[in-house]
Scaffold this motif. Structure first.
Motif, short mmCIF file in Angstrom:
data_model
loop_
_atom_site.label_atom_id
_atom_site.label_comp_id
_atom_site.label_asym_id
_atom_site.label_seq_id
_atom_site.Cartn_x
_atom_site.Cartn_y
_atom_site.Cartn_z
N UNK A 61 0.87 -1.33 -0.14
CA UNK A 61 -0.11 0.03 0.21
C UNK A 61 0.79 1.23 0.19
N UNK A 62 1.93 1.40 0.83
CA UNK A 62 2.96 2.58 0.82
C UNK A 62 3.64 2.46 -0.47
N UNK A 82 -9.98 1.34 1.76
CA UNK A 82 -9.97 1.25 3.00
C UNK A 82 -11.14 0.53 3.46
N UNK A 83 -12.17 0.23 2.80
CA UNK A 83 -13.18 -0.61 3.15
C UNK A 83 -12.76 -1.88 3.12
N UNK A 84 -11.94 -2.29 2.10
CA UNK A 84 -11.34 -3.72 2.17
C UNK A 84 -10.41 -3.86 3.27
N UNK A 85 -9.63 -3.02 3.63
CA UNK A 85 -8.69 -3.06 4.84
C UNK A 85 -9.42 -3.13 6.01
N UNK A 96 -2.24 3.57 7.20
CA UNK A 96 -1.66 4.15 6.00
C UNK A 96 -2.67 4.66 5.07
N UNK A 97 -3.70 4.26 4.80
CA UNK A 97 -4.66 4.93 3.76
C UNK A 97 -5.38 6.05 4.35
N UNK A 101 -5.26 10.08 3.06
CA UNK A 101 -6.25 10.92 2.79
C UNK A 101 -7.40 10.35 2.42
N UNK A 102 -7.46 8.69 2.70
CA UNK A 102 -8.59 7.79 2.40
C UNK A 102 -9.94 8.66 2.90
#
Length: 141
Positions: A61-62, A82-85, A96-97, A101-102
């Motif tokens: 992700x990073x 973000x929803x999946x994480x 991280x997301x 800015x997620x």
């Protein structure tokens, strides 16, 4: 070595998507350096960032975000990474997301949010991270 870095398999997966699913940061960086499309979508509309998030691959992700991947792409059902994480309880991925800015308030077609997924799947620490981000975004911190 893959000749065309944007070639898709029968599921619409590119080498970058496969590297993101596996968390292979070296391959991610190599593919991006050779022109891999960060926003290429699978047949389900998911990007490499979606797959990294769904597989708990925080380092991937990073690497994708550092390379300029969009933080809130939508798949065909409007899921964001973000929803999946949150669904899988990857706190490091969620952090991280959110840092990138997620949107913690984003909704999918059925109205579910990252908070919905964290709550439904019993991830209390993830739930707390998202609630804090939602309060900050809505100005009720």
């Amino acid at each position: 070595m893959v000749e065309n870095v944007n070639t898709k398999d029968k599921h619409g997966h590119t080498p970058l998507i496969d590297a993101a699913k596996a968390g292979d940061v070296d391959a991610i960086r190599d593919l991006i350096g050779r022109g891999a499309d960060l926003e290429a979508k699978s047949e389900k509309g998911k990007t490499a960032l979606h797959y990294a998030a769904a597989n708990g691959q925080a380092a991937a992700i990073r690497a994708l975000l550092e390379a300029g991947a969009q933080v809130d792409p939508r798949d065909l059902e409007w899921h964001t990474p973000l929803m999946l994480a949150a669904n899988y309880g990857c706190n490091e991925c969620v952090e991280d997301l959110l840092t990138a800015g997620a949107d913690p308030l984003a909704k999918m077609k059925l109205g579910n949010t990252a908070l919905t997924y964290a709550e439904a799947n019993g991830h209390p620490d993830t739930l707390d991270l998202i609630k804090k981000a939602q309060r900050a975004k809505s100005g009720t911190a």
